[in-house]
Each structure stands twice: as structure tokens, then as C-alpha cells.
Write a protein that holds these residues in place. Structure first.
Motif, short mmCIF file in Angstrom:
data_model
loop_
_atom_site.label_atom_id
_atom_site.label_comp_id
_atom_site.label_asym_id
_atom_site.label_seq_id
_atom_site.Cartn_x
_atom_site.Cartn_y
_atom_site.Cartn_z
N PRO A 23 0.81 -1.22 0.00
CA PRO A 23 0.00 0.00 0.00
C PRO A 23 0.85 1.28 0.00
O PRO A 23 0.69 2.15 0.86
CB PRO A 23 -0.83 -0.15 1.28
CG PRO A 23 0.01 -0.97 2.18
CD PRO A 23 0.77 -1.92 1.31
N VAL A 24 1.78 1.38 -0.94
CA VAL A 24 2.60 2.58 -1.12
C VAL A 24 2.48 2.97 -2.58
O VAL A 24 2.96 2.26 -3.46
CB VAL A 24 4.07 2.31 -0.75
CG1 VAL A 24 4.91 3.55 -1.01
CG2 VAL A 24 4.19 1.87 0.71
N PHE A 25 1.82 4.10 -2.85
CA PHE A 25 1.50 4.46 -4.24
C PHE A 25 2.13 5.77 -4.69
O PHE A 25 2.13 6.07 -5.89
CB PHE A 25 -0.02 4.52 -4.41
CG PHE A 25 -0.71 3.24 -4.07
CD1 PHE A 25 -0.70 2.17 -4.97
CD2 PHE A 25 -1.35 3.07 -2.87
CE1 PHE A 25 -1.33 0.99 -4.65
CE2 PHE A 25 -1.98 1.88 -2.55
CZ PHE A 25 -1.97 0.84 -3.44
N THR A 26 2.64 6.56 -3.77
CA THR A 26 3.25 7.84 -4.14
C THR A 26 4.51 8.06 -3.33
O THR A 26 4.66 7.56 -2.22
CB THR A 26 2.28 9.01 -3.89
OG1 THR A 26 1.91 9.05 -2.50
CG2 THR A 26 1.03 8.90 -4.75
N ALA A 27 5.43 8.80 -3.95
CA ALA A 27 6.65 9.20 -3.23
C ALA A 27 6.32 10.44 -2.39
O ALA A 27 5.40 11.20 -2.72
CB ALA A 27 7.75 9.50 -4.23
N PRO A 28 7.05 10.66 -1.30
CA PRO A 28 8.18 9.89 -0.78
C PRO A 28 7.71 8.71 0.07
O PRO A 28 6.62 8.72 0.63
CB PRO A 28 8.92 10.91 0.06
CG PRO A 28 7.83 11.79 0.60
CD PRO A 28 6.81 11.89 -0.51
N ALA A 29 8.58 7.72 0.15
CA ALA A 29 8.29 6.54 0.97
C ALA A 29 9.60 5.82 1.24
O ALA A 29 10.54 5.89 0.46
CB ALA A 29 7.31 5.62 0.27
N VAL A 30 9.63 5.13 2.37
CA VAL A 30 10.76 4.27 2.71
C VAL A 30 10.18 2.91 3.10
O VAL A 30 9.25 2.82 3.91
CB VAL A 30 11.60 4.85 3.87
CG1 VAL A 30 12.71 3.87 4.26
CG2 VAL A 30 12.19 6.19 3.48
N VAL A 31 10.73 1.88 2.49
CA VAL A 31 10.25 0.51 2.69
C VAL A 31 11.42 -0.36 3.11
O VAL A 31 12.52 -0.25 2.56
CB VAL A 31 9.61 -0.04 1.40
CG1 VAL A 31 9.19 -1.50 1.60
CG2 VAL A 31 8.42 0.81 0.97
#
Length: 420
Positions: A23-31
Motif C-alpha cells: 500500500p505505497v502508491f506515491t513518493a516519498p516513501a521508505v520501505v
């Protein structure tokens, strides 16, 4: 009009098509993702530990948890391993890109609870996604560019960098520059990148097994050669050759049972990694290897070693089967020769027995005739004068001999007919 009844699996199979979505669809993100290898005992305890965490439980093997304010965690169960995925979208892009490109945004304290998970950590990777293209100096501070992979993916909508090395915190690093990913493309890209790394490393589990198998195969092939040579030169008895061959065959079957699962899993993991690489739709960046080139250059030789070990194991099993067939044929021929000799001996004995029987029959005729003549002689001597009796003895003897011979002959014929 009544609605037809739904198949019991209709809804669950439809939901399965959308189950594995990050459930990560847009930046920014850290996984960040982890792979845990588990034994059968640890597998049994895993579900209990998962159920003890706060969160929303979906289908078994795919559960979404809320872990504080830092984001979410996804747990997924596989055949021999489980994966955990921690993500957060609460990242300040300006501060993150100027301070380590967002790596280590997930602090150790954010996933300290994972230390209680059953199993052992086999792999971990951290992926930072920003709409910011870093300078080479910034990248070099977090990723070793001298041996890095860099390529455009998803038709040029994103660019990735990775050096496939373990960094501070015990995780590999991948930086993703979002150039316009739309809809669920970022989610699919993250899923592909994570699975490529996981399956690549899981495939390599078969490499040490293959190397150990290769060393054993060399010794086993030498033993098979010695057995074959002894069988050809007849320097050892058939019983000794058979015992050695059966012992080697048992060891080969034991090895097959020990490595068959790992060999099959290795091929499956390697194929999955290759399939995910195709899904990236990579384009080359000048001066860098693509991810497919980097992985194939290191994974392909290991997989060829695994395939070679599998082929040699199959070949030695087939060779043992052929040698067993040859030995079986030799033993069968030996038994046939022995049977022929035995039949010849029995035939000779039967002929001797027939001759002996003929001799006994002749003696029996004379013996019976003697006793019958003795009895008749008493009758004749008492019934006629001596002078006349002497003239009767000769025809009596001839008649008695003829009758005795005919009697024994007909009895013998009758017995032979009954035997047939």
C-alpha cells in the motif's frame, strides 16, 4: 428470478488477485523488507506470534498491521520462509534527501518488535523512493557507485541505484527516483524489486549444497568405476560386486532424497527472479550494469553449478542402473549354465537309473520264476513219477520265465501310462 449460488471459492479467489499489494502508491516513501527462514517447529509458533500483534488480519499468510505512527507492517507466509515488510510514507523529502537519501529513516526502535519473530534473518533490504534525482556525491555516501547497478525501469518512469551490499543496520539499499509513476506502478515496482532480491538470494541456498554434492559425486563415480572394472576383469566375485553396487546405489538414493527439495526450490526461485527482472522493463544507463546483467552474471554460474550437480546425480543413478542390469544379466547367464549342467547331470542319472531298472527287472524275472518253479516242482514231484517229472521241468521253466517276463512288462507299461 432467483440468483444462482456462488461457488465457495469465488470470492476468495477473486480477492487473491489483489491480495499481494504494497500500500505505497506515491513518493516519498521508505520501505524495508526482511526474509526469515523457519524450521517446522518455528513455523508452528509463527502464527501465534503474528496473532499477538495489533492489527487487521486478512487471509492466512497475508496480514496488515499498524505499528505505532511509523507506518504499517505486512507479513507473508511462503513455503520455507516468511517475509516482513515495514513501510512509512511520513518522510520529510527535503530533510531526507539531504541526510542519507532517506536511508535509515526507519529507526531500529521502529522494528525492535521484529527481534521476537520466530526464525532467523536471511535477507533484509531498504528501499527509499523520492521524486529527487541525487547528485553522484550524495549517492556515493550511501551506495558504492563503483560497483553499483543503475538503470531506468517501467519505461523510463523511474531510475534505480543499488550496490547489493549490506550497509549499516544489516540491510541492502536501493534508491528509486520517481519520474512520474502512476496509479499502482510504484507499488508494483517495489514488489518486483523486493522479490528479485529475495528470490535471487533464496536461489543461492542451493549453491553450497551443489558444491558439497559435487565433491561426493567425484568419490562416488570413482567407486562406481572400481566396481565396473572389477566386474569386467572378474577380479571379485559376483556377490562382492553386487554388495558394493547395492551399497553405492543406496547412498545415491539417499543423496537424491536429501537434495531433491533444495534442487527443485533453487530452480523455482531462479525462474521467479528472472520473471521479475523481465517485469522491470529495464533500459541501460551509460556506465552502469542493469539489474538483469548484474544478477545474471553472479546468479547464472551458481545455477549452472546446481544444474550440473543435478545432472551428474541423475547420470550416476542411471549408470548404476545399467551396471546393475549387466551384473543381473551375468548372474542370470551363470544360473542358466548351472541349470544346464544340473539338467545334464540329472539326465545322466536318469539314464543310469533306467539301465539299473532294466537290470533289476531281469533279475526280478529270474527270482520270480525260481520261486514259482520251486512251488510247482513240489506239486509235480508228488503228482507224477520221477522219470516223467524230469521231462516236465524244462518246459515248465521256459513257460514260467515267459509268463513272469510278460507280467512285469505289462505292469511297467501300465505304470508308465499312469505317470504320463
Amino acid at each position: 428470478m432467483s440468483r444462482p449460488a456462488d461457488h465457495p471459492l469465488r470470492a476468495s479467489l477473486s480477492d487473491l488477485m489483489h491480495a499481494r499489494v504494497i500500500p505505497v502508491f506515491t513518493a516519498p516513501a521508505v520501505v524495508r523488507s526482511w526474509v526469515y527462514l523457519l524450521s517446522d517447529v518455528e513455523r508452528a509458533a509463527e502464527r501465534t506470534w503474528i496473532d499477538s500483534l495489533p492489527g487487521e488480519h486478512g487471509a492466512e499468510g497475508w496480514t496488515l498491521h499498524d505499528i505505532g505512527d511509523a507506518g504499517g507492517m505486512i507479513w507473508e507466509r511462503h513455503g520455507e520462509f516468511s517475509t516482513y515488510l515495514k513501510f512509512t510514507t511520513q518522510v520529510d523529502p527535503d530533510a531526507a534527501t539531504q541526510n542519507g537519501l532517506g536511508f535509515c529513516s526507519l529507526k531500529t526502535a521502529d522494528f525492535a518488535w521484529l527481534s521476537e519473530a520466530p526464525g532467523t534473518v536471511f535477507r533484509s533490504v531498504e528501499i527509499a523512493v523520492f521524486s529527487y534525482e541525487p547528485e553522484p556525491a550524495q549517492l556515493q555516501a550511501s551506495i558504492d557507485l563503483t560497483q553499483a547497478v543503475c538503470c531506468d525501469v517501467f519505461g523510463g518512469k523511474a531510475r534505480i541505484w543499488s550496490d547489493f551490499r549490506m550497509h549499516d543496520g544489516g540491510a541492502g539499499r536501493i534508491y528509486v527516483h520517481d519520474r512520474g509513476l502512476q496509479n499502482d506502478e510504484l507499488s508494483r515496482l517495489l514488489q518486483n524489486l523486493i522479490e528479485i532480491g529475495h528470490y535471487r538470494k533464496l536461489a543461492l541456498l542451493g549453491f553450497p549444497v551443489a558444491r558439497g554434492l559435487m565433491a561426493w559425486l567425484k568419490e562416488a563415480e570413482a567407486r562406481l568405476f572400481a566396481v565396473t572394472s572389477d566386474m569386467a576383469s572378474q577380479s571379485a566375485s559376483q556377490e562382492q560386486v553386487l554388495d558394493r553396487l547395492m551399497a553405492l546405489s543406496a547412498e545415491v538414493e539417499q543423496r537424491v532424497n536429501e537434495v531433491s527439495f533444495r534442487q527443485g526450490a533453487t530452480r523455482a526461485y531462479a525462474q521467479l527472479a528472472e520473471d521479475r527482472l523481465v517485469s522491470l522493463r529495464e533500459n541501460r544507463v551509460e556506465g552502469y550494469s542493469t539489474m538483469a546483467e548484474f544478477i545474471e552474471r553472479r546468479l547464472r554460474p551458481a545455477m549452472r553449478t546446481c544444474d550440473a550437480a543435478s545432472r551428474r546425480l541423475d547420470e550416476i543413478s542411471s549408470r548404476i542402473g545399467r551396471v546393475s542390469d549387466l551384473l543381473r544379466a551375468r548372474i542370470s547367464i551363470s544360473l542358466e549354465v548351472q541349470n544346464q549342467d544340473l539338467l545334464k547331470s540329472m539326465d545322466l542319472r536318469a539314464r543310469l537309473q533306467v539301465k539299473l531298472s532294466g537290470l533289476v527287472e531281469g533279475l526280478s524275472v529270474f527270482a520270480v520264476s525260481y520261486y514259482v518253479f520251486s512251488l510247482l516242482k513240489y506239486v509235480v514231484d508228488s503228482a507224477v513219477p520221477k522219470e516223467v517229472a524230469h521231462w516236465l521241468y524244462a518246459p515248465m521253466i521256459a513257460g514260467i520265465l515267459a509268463l513272469a517276463w510278460l507280467f512285469i512288462y505289462h505292469r511297467k507299461k501300465k505304470i508308465e501310462e499312469q505317470a504320463e
